[in-house]
Design a protein around this motif. Sequence first.
Motif, PDB file in Angstrom:
ATOM      1  N   VAL A 318      -5.369   4.983 -15.477  1.00 19.39           N
ATOM      2  CA  VAL A 318      -4.637   6.256 -15.448  1.00 19.39           C
ATOM      3  C   VAL A 318      -3.394   6.115 -14.576  1.00 19.39           C
ATOM      4  N   GLN A 319      -3.532   5.432 -13.448  1.00 15.02           N
ATOM      5  CA  GLN A 319      -2.373   5.193 -12.577  1.00 15.02           C
ATOM      6  C   GLN A 319      -1.253   4.521 -13.362  1.00 15.02           C
ATOM      7  N   TYR A 320      -1.617   3.483 -14.117  1.00 21.22           N
ATOM      8  CA  TYR A 320      -0.606   2.702 -14.829  1.00 21.22           C
ATOM      9  C   TYR A 320       0.039   3.523 -15.953  1.00 21.22           C
ATOM     10  N   LYS A 321      -0.793   4.248 -16.704  1.00 18.90           N
ATOM     11  CA  LYS A 321      -0.253   5.056 -17.815  1.00 18.90           C
ATOM     12  C   LYS A 321       0.713   6.122 -17.313  1.00 18.90           C
ATOM     13  N   ALA A 322       0.426   6.666 -16.123  1.00 20.54           N
ATOM     14  CA  ALA A 322       1.322   7.684 -15.546  1.00 20.54           C
ATOM     15  C   ALA A 322       2.593   7.042 -15.004  1.00 20.54           C
ATOM     16  N   LEU A 323       2.449   5.887 -14.360  1.00 19.18           N
ATOM     17  CA  LEU A 323       3.609   5.218 -13.761  1.00 19.18           C
ATOM     18  C   LEU A 323       4.689   4.899 -14.796  1.00 19.18           C
ATOM     19  N   ILE A 324       4.283   4.414 -15.955  1.00 19.42           N
ATOM     20  CA  ILE A 324       5.279   3.970 -16.943  1.00 19.42           C
ATOM     21  C   ILE A 324       5.987   5.145 -17.629  1.00 19.42           C
ATOM     22  N   LYS A 325       5.585   6.366 -17.283  1.00 18.48           N
ATOM     23  CA  LYS A 325       6.283   7.551 -17.770  1.00 18.48           C
ATOM     24  C   LYS A 325       7.382   8.000 -16.805  1.00 18.48           C
ATOM     25  N   ILE A 326       7.431   7.376 -15.620  1.00 21.84           N
ATOM     26  CA  ILE A 326       8.438   7.722 -14.614  1.00 21.84           C
ATOM     27  C   ILE A 326       9.741   7.007 -14.948  1.00 21.84           C
ATOM     28  N   PRO A 327      10.891   7.698 -14.903  1.00 24.13           N
ATOM     29  CA  PRO A 327      12.180   7.038 -15.199  1.00 24.13           C
ATOM     30  C   PRO A 327      12.397   5.801 -14.337  1.00 24.13           C
ATOM     31  N   GLY A 328      12.692   4.671 -15.005  1.00 27.07           N
ATOM     32  CA  GLY A 328      12.895   3.403 -14.333  1.00 27.07           C
ATOM     33  C   GLY A 328      11.653   2.545 -14.281  1.00 27.07           C
ATOM     34  N   PHE A 329      10.480   3.138 -14.578  1.00 28.82           N
ATOM     35  CA  PHE A 329       9.202   2.424 -14.503  1.00 28.82           C
ATOM     36  C   PHE A 329       8.628   2.106 -15.888  1.00 28.82           C
ATOM     37  N   GLU A 330       9.427   2.261 -16.925  1.00 26.36           N
ATOM     38  CA  GLU A 330       8.909   2.122 -18.287  1.00 26.36           C
ATOM     39  C   GLU A 330       8.257   0.767 -18.546  1.00 26.36           C
ATOM     40  N   ASN A 331       8.752  -0.286 -17.899  1.00 24.22           N
ATOM     41  CA  ASN A 331       8.212  -1.636 -18.102  1.00 24.22           C
ATOM     42  C   ASN A 331       7.556  -2.184 -16.837  1.00 24.22           C
ATOM     43  N   ALA A 332       7.105  -1.268 -15.986  1.00 26.15           N
ATOM     44  CA  ALA A 332       6.586  -1.661 -14.675  1.00 26.15           C
ATOM     45  C   ALA A 332       5.366  -2.565 -14.780  1.00 26.15           C
ATOM     46  N   LYS A 333       5.334  -3.558 -13.893  1.00 26.68           N
ATOM     47  CA  LYS A 333       4.164  -4.428 -13.747  1.00 26.68           C
ATOM     48  C   LYS A 333       3.530  -4.131 -12.389  1.00 26.68           C
ATOM     49  N   MET A 334       2.235  -3.892 -12.416  1.00 21.84           N
ATOM     50  CA  MET A 334       1.529  -3.504 -11.198  1.00 21.84           C
ATOM     51  C   MET A 334       0.961  -4.731 -10.496  1.00 21.84           C
ATOM     52  N   PHE A 335       1.191  -4.821  -9.185  1.00 20.81           N
ATOM     53  CA  PHE A 335       0.569  -5.874  -8.375  1.00 20.81           C
ATOM     54  C   PHE A 335      -0.856  -5.495  -7.988  1.00 20.81           C
ATOM     55  N   ARG A 336      -1.042  -4.252  -7.590  1.00 21.27           N
ATOM     56  CA  ARG A 336      -2.381  -3.752  -7.304  1.00 21.27           C
ATOM     57  C   ARG A 336      -2.360  -2.235  -7.352  1.00 21.27           C
ATOM     58  N   PRO A 337      -3.480  -1.611  -7.710  1.00 21.60           N
ATOM     59  CA  PRO A 337      -3.508  -0.150  -7.819  1.00 21.60           C
ATOM     60  C   PRO A 337      -3.579   0.518  -6.457  1.00 21.60           C
ATOM     61  N   GLY A 338      -3.255   1.791  -6.439  1.00 22.29           N
ATOM     62  CA  GLY A 338      -3.451   2.590  -5.241  1.00 22.29           C
ATOM     63  C   GLY A 338      -4.930   2.869  -5.039  1.00 22.29           C
ATOM     64  N   TYR A 339      -5.291   3.272  -3.826  1.00 24.16           N
ATOM     65  CA  TYR A 339      -6.691   3.601  -3.557  1.00 24.16           C
ATOM     66  C   TYR A 339      -6.768   4.572  -2.388  1.00 24.16           C
ATOM     67  N   ALA A 340      -7.906   5.241  -2.263  1.00 23.83           N
ATOM     68  CA  ALA A 340      -8.190   6.073  -1.096  1.00 23.83           C
ATOM     69  C   ALA A 340      -9.206   5.340  -0.244  1.00 23.83           C
ATOM     70  N   ILE A 341      -9.193   5.605   1.042  1.00 22.25           N
ATOM     71  CA  ILE A 341     -10.176   4.993   1.930  1.00 22.25           C
ATOM     72  C   ILE A 341     -10.718   6.040   2.896  1.00 22.25           C
ATOM     73  N   GLU A 342     -12.048   6.064   3.007  1.00 18.83           N
ATOM     74  CA  GLU A 342     -12.738   6.918   3.972  1.00 18.83           C
ATOM     75  C   GLU A 342     -13.174   6.067   5.154  1.00 18.83           C
ATOM     76  N   TYR A 343     -13.161   6.652   6.340  1.00 15.26           N
ATOM     77  CA  TYR A 343     -13.520   5.895   7.537  1.00 15.26           C
ATOM     78  C   TYR A 343     -14.032   6.852   8.609  1.00 15.26           C
ATOM     79  N   ASP A 344     -14.720   6.300   9.589  1.00 19.57           N
ATOM     80  CA  ASP A 344     -15.257   7.104  10.690  1.00 19.57           C
ATOM     81  C   ASP A 344     -14.179   7.367  11.735  1.00 19.57           C
ATOM     82  N   PHE A 345     -14.217   8.571  12.308  1.00 17.87           N
ATOM     83  CA  PHE A 345     -13.385   8.871  13.470  1.00 17.87           C
ATOM     84  C   PHE A 345     -14.222   9.663  14.457  1.00 17.87           C
ATOM     85  N   PHE A 346     -13.706   9.803  15.669  1.00 15.49           N
ATOM     86  CA  PHE A 346     -14.430  10.513  16.720  1.00 15.49           C
ATOM     87  C   PHE A 346     -13.532  11.623  17.258  1.00 15.49           C
ATOM     88  N   PRO A 347     -13.941  12.893  17.099  1.00 16.48           N
ATOM     89  CA  PRO A 347     -13.094  14.005  17.538  1.00 16.48           C
ATOM     90  C   PRO A 347     -12.560  13.770  18.945  1.00 16.48           C
TER      91      PRO A 347
END
Length: 621
Positions: A318-347
């Motif tokens: 989905v990331q890639y299909k959306a990216l190539i719709k952005i002006p200038g990204f029509e032929n974009a090659k992806m090195f790696r996808p985006g991601y989210a990361i969860e981690y512990d913190f201490f208030p």
Amino acid sequence: MFPEYDVIVVGAGHAGCEAAAAAANMGSKVLLATMNMNTIAQMSCNPAMGGVAKGQIVREVDALGGYSGIISDKSMIQFRMLNQSKGPAMWSPRVQSDRIRFAEEWRLALEATPNVDFWQEMITGLVVKDKRVIGVRTSLGIEIKGKAVVLTNGTFLNGLIHIGEKQFGGGRAGERKATGITEQLIELGFESGRMKTGTPPRIDGRSLDYTKMEEQKGDENPQKFSYLDSTEPLKEQRSCWITYTSPEVHGVLQTGFDKSPMFNGRIKGLGPRYCPSIEDKINRFAERDRHQIFVEPEGWNTVEVYVNGFSTSLPEDVQYKALIKIPGFENAKMFRPGYAIEYDFFPPTQLSQTLETKLIANLYFAGQINGTTGYEEAACQGLMAGINAHLKVHEQDPLILNRSDAYIGVLIDDLINKGTNEPYRMFTSRAEYRLLLRQDNADLRLTPKAYELGLATEHRYELTMTKMHETKRLINDLKQKKHKPADFNPMLESIDSAPVKDTSSMYQVLKRPEINLQNLCDIDPELKSYMESYSAEVREQAEIQIKYETYIAREQENSEKMIALENKKINPEFDYSQITSLSSEAREKLLKIKPSTLGQASRISGVSASDVSILMVYLNK
């Protein structure tokens, strides 16, 4: 195998590097422990330093003798001073960095610091005795003794990476998570939580069509971060580029919402409000038909591009299909996808003003473990934790910055008094004395303090004193240089400024917002040649101090009133439960946070002005 260290720093991100450098340069024997020596000071997200309020923090770190400004200068590929159309309190330096050179320069700087040792291994626990940390334990079972420990674990504590419906443990792409420390801290009585951040896909710049984007060049006359004269401004710069999403792009992204970990509940952590993912933006701001995308090069010689504004945890297809719709990204090659990361913190309400934990003596937290986001916020916490860890083990008074001293003081004060229920990011609006806390005067505010501590060098101190004295001399000279109305008025009329009626000083006329030093030089050739004997930053400093003299004086007066409250000390063992006239919420918060001063008590969320007045009466008794 190991000596006993004065300070052990766990984690070698921006917080850890500053902590290690600060403590070592002050004279402590330091061990910097990291899971991977090859990723010291890695820019995990965007390849940039500074920005609104963040640039002020980098200048403050530099003024205190930290390294972030120097490293940024050595590795930058573009410089921009943001918000120059606004007043000087809002001017904010920002650099685009060469990601590889940034990390390399940090490692070289640390390796050139004699008091820093390195150890590559996961730290899985602390060695604690009688509620005092006395060392760390590694995954191999090695115990390393230390008089103080600074935890700067970033996103690695039980890190969990999400890409669509896929999830796997990790502290960063391609790196494993850190385990053991969270569990032990909870056993010791600490409260923990989960936060979330994200990063966009990386793209091959050779596959982009820049003719369809807007070019964003650096400043015509670029400056630099560090106040030292050992770094230089850029002579050539690389451009960034701007493009936009569209309703078509949003439509493609929405097809993956059912598999988005953010929307289907798999992500439990608290995400950043001010740096949302692209799916969050199109969901929260459904009325907007486009969002800005910044296309940022990752360095001088790499083709890798950072797609700023497209942070996402959607499935990679989905990331890639959306990216190539952005002006200038029509032929974009992806090195790696985006991601989210969860981690512990201490208030961070579990910390004192020095960033030392209240439960365990000589244990300090800095960076994302405290619920902050951003390299700059992490760096300044690491610097302060490293300084205070050194001071504590050498039985010296701590360094505590007030809200009127620095953005760093605002950040720490906010964290320990108010806590945070989302990743904390610094803004100029958080600082009530922001006209005092400008990026141009961080050296004047903080370098004398750093020099007293032995962190700022003699050379740095002399540069600051020269700037201070020359600024005063220039201001005094402008007060003495006077001209008749006939000299001033042609210039004033040419820029639609009211004429003067009497003989006036250059100082008086410069107070007008529409007048600058160049205007004055145009009417006085002698002044023009005289001005050239001063550096650009002295001229800028003098002009700002003259124009904003009244406002600066007013803020200074207000800050001094607050400092009077800060000087009213409170015994940490004070029993607030005995003051029945306090509100129940105030009693609960005061008992939990145990403020060290009346000023700190006044800024705790839930403590009202009437609660402060009642407390003041009891303290005076």
